[in-house]
Design a protein around this motif. Structure first.
Motif, mmCIF file in Angstrom:
data_model
loop_
_atom_site.group_PDB
_atom_site.id
_atom_site.type_symbol
_atom_site.label_atom_id
_atom_site.label_comp_id
_atom_site.label_asym_id
_atom_site.label_seq_id
_atom_site.Cartn_x
_atom_site.Cartn_y
_atom_site.Cartn_z
ATOM 1 N N THR A 24 0.800 -1.233 0.000
ATOM 2 C CA THR A 24 0.000 0.000 0.000
ATOM 3 C C THR A 24 0.835 1.286 0.000
ATOM 4 O O THR A 24 0.275 2.373 -0.077
ATOM 5 N N GLN A 25 2.167 1.177 0.134
ATOM 6 C CA GLN A 25 2.994 2.393 0.176
ATOM 7 C C GLN A 25 4.045 2.340 -0.935
ATOM 8 O O GLN A 25 4.468 1.263 -1.339
ATOM 9 N N PRO A 26 4.479 3.512 -1.408
ATOM 10 C CA PRO A 26 5.413 3.533 -2.543
ATOM 11 C C PRO A 26 6.863 3.263 -2.129
ATOM 12 O O PRO A 26 7.724 4.133 -2.218
ATOM 13 N N TYR A 27 7.126 2.056 -1.634
ATOM 14 C CA TYR A 27 8.493 1.700 -1.243
ATOM 15 C C TYR A 27 9.404 1.725 -2.461
ATOM 16 O O TYR A 27 8.999 1.349 -3.537
ATOM 17 N N GLY A 28 10.605 2.193 -2.278
ATOM 18 C CA GLY A 28 11.539 2.241 -3.405
ATOM 19 C C GLY A 28 11.503 3.589 -4.112
ATOM 20 O O GLY A 28 12.423 3.922 -4.852
ATOM 21 N N GLU A 29 10.465 4.387 -3.888
ATOM 22 C CA GLU A 29 10.413 5.734 -4.492
ATOM 23 C C GLU A 29 10.922 6.721 -3.440
ATOM 24 O O GLU A 29 10.514 6.637 -2.277
ATOM 25 N N PRO A 30 11.754 7.697 -3.803
ATOM 26 C CA PRO A 30 12.185 8.691 -2.816
ATOM 27 C C PRO A 30 10.995 9.460 -2.234
ATOM 28 O O PRO A 30 10.162 9.975 -2.986
ATOM 29 N N SER A 31 10.916 9.491 -0.900
ATOM 30 C CA SER A 31 9.816 10.203 -0.220
ATOM 31 C C SER A 31 10.246 10.492 1.216
ATOM 32 O O SER A 31 11.331 10.074 1.637
ATOM 33 N N ILE A 32 9.373 11.167 1.953
ATOM 34 C CA ILE A 32 9.609 11.305 3.398
ATOM 35 C C ILE A 32 8.366 10.828 4.168
ATOM 36 O O ILE A 32 8.007 11.362 5.199
ATOM 37 N N GLY A 33 7.728 9.813 3.622
ATOM 38 C CA GLY A 33 6.587 9.225 4.322
ATOM 39 C C GLY A 33 5.340 10.077 4.161
ATOM 40 O O GLY A 33 5.203 10.862 3.217
ATOM 41 N N CYS A 34 4.422 9.932 5.103
ATOM 42 C CA CYS A 34 3.169 10.687 5.033
ATOM 43 C C CYS A 34 3.450 12.165 5.225
ATOM 44 O O CYS A 34 4.118 12.559 6.188
#
Ligand SMILES: Cc1cc2nc3c(=O)[nH]c(=O)nc-3n(C[C@H](O)[C@H](O)[C@H](O)COP(=O)(O)OP(=O)(O)OC[C@H]3O[C@@H](n4cnc5c(N)ncnc54)[C@H](O)[C@@H]3O)c2cc1C
Length: 282
Positions: free
Chosen positions: A190-200
């Motif tokens: 359900t979450q975009p693991y592997g894509e650069p992000s800082i979470g919610c």
């Protein structure tokens, strides 16, 4: 000059005036004494920080204090230790309390500072005490009862200095790892693991359990909306991602503004940011 994008899971951020690493409590104390009263920032894994495109006009201290005691019901760990690894090691050893941490790419210090949480658990639940250096490099031990914690909040957010270690108290549960594997599987789906992000990016609206921030953003038709290199994730609408590594902090700020405006127009709810915005100077 080193760029902050190199130490952020978002891959965004301009140059820091200087960057240093602290591998021990003594090194952290010396760095704090040296820099005081000038501007400094202690960073764990950079998984919740939106750094400015201009960078940071001060010293960034990377917390690399990563010792760990043996895995027992009472466990003491350096604040630079991986929160995810702490979660998986303790659950594998049959202890409950930190299963949720396995999917969070944080340091233990960052996890406590933000009171990171998921799946009904949060960092403060099992915390016993925290060792903290104030901005002058002086060491204090705080018991949990001396501190305030709530949803993504800890007293440390109003203090200047560095969390250097923490002690947690866990309970035996032979099913802990099994529970954890389910949590990891759900997150990966359900979450975009592997894509650069800082979470919610946004807090879930308090007192409104029927409207998660992700659902509100989705209902406002904002999934996959992009500005510059920053995009609302298709998998989880509360994540802004930087898929090609080309987004700037200004792109993210512009996208945040649009999301807040559209969600307010659609649902009458004003979303608040959960992420830490690190300004060039303040
Ligand atoms: C893919 C992904 C999934 C995520 N999932 C979750 C989730 O399920 N739940 C959740 O709560 N969060 C989640 N996050 C957000 C993030 O991981 C947490 O907020 C985490 O607690 C940040 O830890 P960090 O070490 O990366 O902190 P950083 O981003 O390095 O710092 C965050 C703040 O803490 C301060 N800080 C960090 N370490 C110290 C220290 N030792 N002493 C004093 N101050 C310090 C920094 O100055 C900064 O203000 C996720 C992020 C990503 C990228």
């Amino acid at each position: 000059m080193r760029l902050l994008k190199e130490i952020s899971t978002f891959k965004i951020g301009g140059p820091a005036l200087s960057i240093a690493e602290a591998k021990t409590v003594a090194e952290m104390s010396s760095l704090l004494k040296e820099v005081y009263p000038r501007r400094m920032l202690v960073i764990g894994k950079g998984s919740n920080c939106l750094f400015s495109d201009q960078g940071f006009n001060g010293l960034v201290i990377l917390n690399k204090i990563d010792f760990i005691s043996s895995i027992k019901p009472i466990i003491t760990v350096g604040a630079g230790f991986s929160f995810a690894l702490l979660g998986s090691r303790t659950a594998r050893a049959g202890f409950t309390g930190l299963e949720f941490a396995a999917g969070i790419p944080a340091s233990v210090g960052g996890g406590i500072f933000m009171n990171a949480g998921a799946n009904g658990q949060e960092a403060a639940d099992t915390l016993i005490s925290v060792d903290f250096l104030n901005e002058k490099g002086e060491l204090f031990t705080f018991l949990k009862k001396d501190l305030d914690f709530s949803y993504r909040y800890s007293s440390f957010q109003g203090m200047k200095g560095a969390i250097v270690s923490a002690t947690f108290g866990l309970t035996k549960d032979p099913l802990a790892r099994e529970k954890q594997l389910k949590i990891i599987d759900y997150r990966q789906r359900t979450q975009p693991y592997g894509e650069p992000s800082i979470g919610c990016v946004f807090r879930n609206p308090i007192g409104d359990c029927c409207h998660s921030a992700a659902a509100l953003i989705d209902q406002a038709g904002l999934k996959e909306v992009a500005i510059g290199g920053a995009k609302v994730s298709e998998k989880h609408a509360n994540f802004i991602i930087n898929p090609k590594g080309l987004a700037t902090a200004s792109d993210v700020e512009a996208l945040i503004k649009i999301i807040k405006e559209k969600v307010f127009a659609h649902a009458g709810i004003l979303l608040e940011e959960e992420i830490r915005k690190i300004a060039f100077e303040s």
